[in-house]
Design an enzyme around this catalytic site. Sequence first.
Site, PDB file in Angstrom:
ATOM      1  N   PRO A   2       0.810  -1.209   0.000  1.00 54.01           N
ATOM      2  CA  PRO A   2       0.000   0.000   0.000  1.00 54.01           C
ATOM      3  C   PRO A   2       0.847   1.265   0.000  1.00 54.01           C
ATOM      4  O   PRO A   2       1.789   1.396   0.807  1.00 54.01           O
ATOM      5  CB  PRO A   2      -0.796  -0.103   1.305  1.00 54.01           C
ATOM      6  N   GLU A   3       0.524   2.161  -0.903  1.00 58.46           N
ATOM      7  CA  GLU A   3       1.159   3.474  -0.936  1.00 58.46           C
ATOM      8  C   GLU A   3       0.057   4.509  -0.713  1.00 58.46           C
ATOM      9  O   GLU A   3      -1.046   4.154  -0.316  1.00 58.46           O
ATOM     10  CB  GLU A   3       1.876   3.684  -2.283  1.00 58.46           C
TER      11      GLU A   3
END
Length: 274
Positions: A2-3
Site C-alpha cells: 500500500p502506498e
Amino acid sequence: MPELPEVEVISRGLAKALVGKTIKSVSILNHGTVKMPWQIFASRVAGCTITRVHRRAKLVIIDLGDDLHITFHLKMTGRVLAHESATSPEKHTRVVFDLTDGGSIEFHDTRKFGEVRALSTEELEEWSFYRKLGPEPLETSVSDLAERLVGKKANIKGLLLNQSIVAGIGNIYADESLFRAGIHPKAKPSDLSKQSLENLFVEVQKVLKQAISENGSSIRNYVDAGGDSGGFQNSFKVYGKKGELCPQCGEQFETGTVAGRGSTFCAKCQKMSD
DNA sequence: AAAGTAGCCTGGAAGC
DNA sequence: TGCTTCCAGGCTACTT
C-alpha cells in the site's frame, strides 16, 4: 504494498464505517506488531470513541478524541478491515479491536512488517518518523515540490521514495510517474530543469489521483477497508512489466535495481538530463 | 553527505 | 513431485 492511494482509500472506507463507534477491548495476537508496551496500548484505547479517520503519508490514523491517535503503518502486507459483526481471527490477524456495537477492526498482516501504536498528540508529533515526513504531494504545488529536488545530485527515484522529501510515494507510483514524465530513474535533479521537475510532479499528482479514483492498486494482497480490491493495477504502464515492450517506442523495457528497489523503465523514452 | 546493504518477515514462483 | 532458492519492498541501522 500500500502506498498513498491505497492508504487514502482504506482511510476513507474506515471513516465511513467507524466514526462514532466505541472500542470495547483489544486482542493482541502478535505482540511484535504493537510498537509500544502492549498493556499501555490496550488500556489507552479501551472505552474510547472514534472521532475521525484520516491519512498522513502512508499512515492510517484513527483519532480517539483530540488527544489519542491509533496509527497503522501497513508496510508491505498490512490491511485494516472494518467488520460489522463478529468474525474469528485468521492465521495472519495480528490485532483485533472489538467494538461495543458487536463489530470489530482487524489488523491483518502476513509478513509482520506492519506497526501499530496508540499515541497522544504530543507523542505523535515527537515521533521521529512522523516529524520528518515531507509534504503531502496532493496538497502542495508542483512548484514547491520541484523546489525540494532542484540541484540535488542523488538519483531521482531514491529522492521520490524518500518520505522526508515527499510523503506517500512508494515503488509503484515512483516508477509510473517517472515513466509518464519521461525521466530516467537514475537521472539527477541537478541535470534537469526546474520545468522538468515540475512536470514530474504534475504526473505524480495525476497518477495518485487516478489511482485513488480507481480504488488503489491490488497487487499481491491489497484490499480496502471492506475487503475489496482496487483497479489501478490495470492502468500500470511500466511497474511489473519486465520483459514487455514500451507502448510508446516499442523497445523492450529495462529492469534493474535503483535506490535498492526493483525498477522498470524505458531507456529510450526516459531521459537522463535536459 | 550519500550510496549500498543487511535485516525484518512470509508465501508464491522459479529452479533443480 | 518435492526440495531449495529467490524475490517482493517500507523503513531502520549500519557500513563504506
